[in-house]
Design an enzyme around this catalytic site. Sequence first.
Site, short mmCIF file in Angstrom:
data_model
loop_
_atom_site.label_atom_id
_atom_site.label_comp_id
_atom_site.label_asym_id
_atom_site.label_seq_id
_atom_site.Cartn_x
_atom_site.Cartn_y
_atom_site.Cartn_z
N GLU A 47 6.40 -29.76 16.19
CA GLU A 47 7.60 -29.37 16.94
C GLU A 47 7.18 -28.62 18.21
O GLU A 47 6.26 -27.77 18.15
CB GLU A 47 8.47 -28.49 16.04
CG GLU A 47 9.93 -28.82 16.03
CD GLU A 47 10.28 -30.23 15.58
OE1 GLU A 47 10.34 -31.15 16.43
OE2 GLU A 47 10.50 -30.43 14.38
N HIS A 48 7.84 -28.91 19.30
CA HIS A 48 7.57 -28.26 20.60
C HIS A 48 6.13 -28.51 21.07
O HIS A 48 5.58 -27.73 21.83
CB HIS A 48 7.88 -26.76 20.55
CG HIS A 48 9.34 -26.50 20.33
ND1 HIS A 48 10.25 -26.50 21.36
CD2 HIS A 48 10.05 -26.28 19.19
CE1 HIS A 48 11.46 -26.28 20.85
NE2 HIS A 48 11.36 -26.16 19.55
N THR A 49 5.55 -29.55 20.56
CA THR A 49 4.19 -29.90 20.98
C THR A 49 4.23 -31.01 22.04
O THR A 49 3.27 -31.17 22.78
CB THR A 49 3.37 -30.40 19.77
OG1 THR A 49 4.17 -31.35 19.06
CG2 THR A 49 3.00 -29.26 18.85
N ASP A 50 5.33 -31.75 22.10
CA ASP A 50 5.33 -32.92 23.01
C ASP A 50 5.20 -32.50 24.47
O ASP A 50 4.37 -33.04 25.21
CB ASP A 50 6.54 -33.86 22.78
CG ASP A 50 7.91 -33.24 22.89
OD1 ASP A 50 8.01 -32.00 23.07
OD2 ASP A 50 8.91 -34.00 22.82
N SER A 98 20.70 -38.07 18.79
CA SER A 98 21.69 -39.09 19.15
C SER A 98 21.64 -39.32 20.66
O SER A 98 21.81 -40.46 21.13
CB SER A 98 23.09 -38.65 18.73
OG SER A 98 23.34 -37.34 19.19
N ASP A 143 11.61 -37.86 21.39
CA ASP A 143 12.84 -38.42 20.82
C ASP A 143 13.06 -39.88 21.23
O ASP A 143 13.36 -40.73 20.41
CB ASP A 143 14.05 -37.58 21.23
CG ASP A 143 13.90 -36.12 20.81
OD1 ASP A 143 13.02 -35.84 19.99
OD2 ASP A 143 14.66 -35.29 21.31
N TYR A 168 15.60 -23.62 25.05
CA TYR A 168 14.54 -24.63 25.02
C TYR A 168 13.76 -24.60 26.33
O TYR A 168 12.53 -24.57 26.34
CB TYR A 168 15.18 -26.01 24.82
CG TYR A 168 14.21 -27.15 24.71
CD1 TYR A 168 13.76 -27.61 23.48
CD2 TYR A 168 13.73 -27.80 25.86
CE1 TYR A 168 12.88 -28.66 23.39
CE2 TYR A 168 12.85 -28.86 25.78
CZ TYR A 168 12.43 -29.29 24.54
OH TYR A 168 11.55 -30.34 24.45
C1 GLA Z 1 13.92 -31.61 21.18
C2 GLA Z 1 13.30 -32.30 22.38
C3 GLA Z 1 11.96 -32.92 22.04
C4 GLA Z 1 11.04 -31.93 21.35
C5 GLA Z 1 11.77 -31.21 20.23
C6 GLA Z 1 10.97 -30.08 19.64
O1 GLA Z 1 14.26 -32.54 20.22
O2 GLA Z 1 14.17 -33.28 22.88
O3 GLA Z 1 11.35 -33.45 23.20
O4 GLA Z 1 10.48 -31.04 22.26
O5 GLA Z 1 13.01 -30.67 20.66
O6 GLA Z 1 9.84 -30.60 19.03
#
Ligand code: GLA
Length: 403
Positions: free
Chosen positions: A33-36, A126, A171, A221
């Site tokens: 999570e939050h790695t992308d 979504s 996503d 975010y």
């Molecule tokens: C949201 C963002 C993704 C990703 C996640 C956390 O879904 O759209 O790009 O950063 O949060 O992993």
Amino acid sequence: MTAEIAKSTFQNHFSTPPELVIRAPGRINLIGEHTDYNGGFVLPAAIDKAIWMAAGRRDDGRFAFFARDLGEFFISDNEKPVYQERQTWVNYLLGVVSEAQKDGLVFGGLNLVFGGDVPLGAGLSSSAAIESGAMFVINELYRLGLSKMDIVRLAQRGENHFVGMKCGIMDMFASVMGRKNQVVRLDCRNLEFEYFPFETPDFSLVLFDSGVKHALVDSEYNTRREECEAGVAILKKFNPGISSLRDVSFPFLKKHQHDLPPTVFKRCKFVVEEIGRVERACLALQKNDFETLGALMFEGHDGLNLEYAVCVPETNFLVESARHFAPKGLVAGARQMGGGFGGCVINLLKISVLSEFSEQTNAAYRRAFGIDLKIYPVRLAAGTEIISGQAPDPATLSIRSTL
Ligand code: GLA
């Protein structure tokens, strides 16, 4: 919504059958999570909850959208996408149009109906399904010749530049590239990816939707993202080769702990460790070692809560409830999934305990927060796909649909 409903809604609305019907799925993320947006690894999958779209071309260059689940209609004045303050859902669709136009891609107008069963605001993307689905549709109808990865990138750019959410690529990637019964590890630094089978007779994935959606999720975010960038800017001074947190090892980070503001250090620590967890999770998956995978999920949740500070009491409660079952080996792991501040908790558990665990957790959740959990067992499904119709012959481009 089903493909049939998408088709008939389109017919009712535009008085002509759609040329194309597609399915664009939501996604889960097993871990990472939050790695992308930090150039790290993620381990998502497309799921059996999706947005269906029925679409056809217009020859007046305008964009007409009907959101069936909202009962709302929009039509643009001309071919120029203009940000919509009131009907914000429209921006997900216009965003990809805008980015594709910026790239010099040539295409005409669009009639589109969409709806589905991806719960909104639950962290199942979504919006990414709508964005990449719309780009997929335009690519097919106007034969733009884009690759799937082009579609993924355009959809992300639409969200970043038009909608204004600085999301990473996970996503859209998961929605477009997913495969049945597989998760996919994406290296967000170079966009290389590898599929891992996720098929087990004993374990299953179930999502508990906390029903919480923090109003500040987008701004928080973006703040997390800035904090990571601030960390990189400082660490770069000690090693100019660093361009994202992916390039930072844990010992290096620890050595420079006091060069970073304490909050920035905590954010960076979480990301560096989470990237490592994805790699360990893949090794565990290869060995069908669901206990280790689950332990990594619990560990990841603690980092999201204590270091990345994106959890809420409701999701912490749900993960604690899963931990309560964990010692008996029944729930291997659980964690808050997605951007944070609510949404779903993903549980990896023994199929045999699914109903008992769901019922007990729901009862406890209701006592604690006065609301019922929404419970979604999920299966891993194919990515964006054509359900019916095919890319039309460019010679038939002058189809006009009446409103
Ligand atoms: C949201 C963002 C993704 C990703 C996640 C956390 O879904 O759209 O790009 O950063 O949060 O992993």
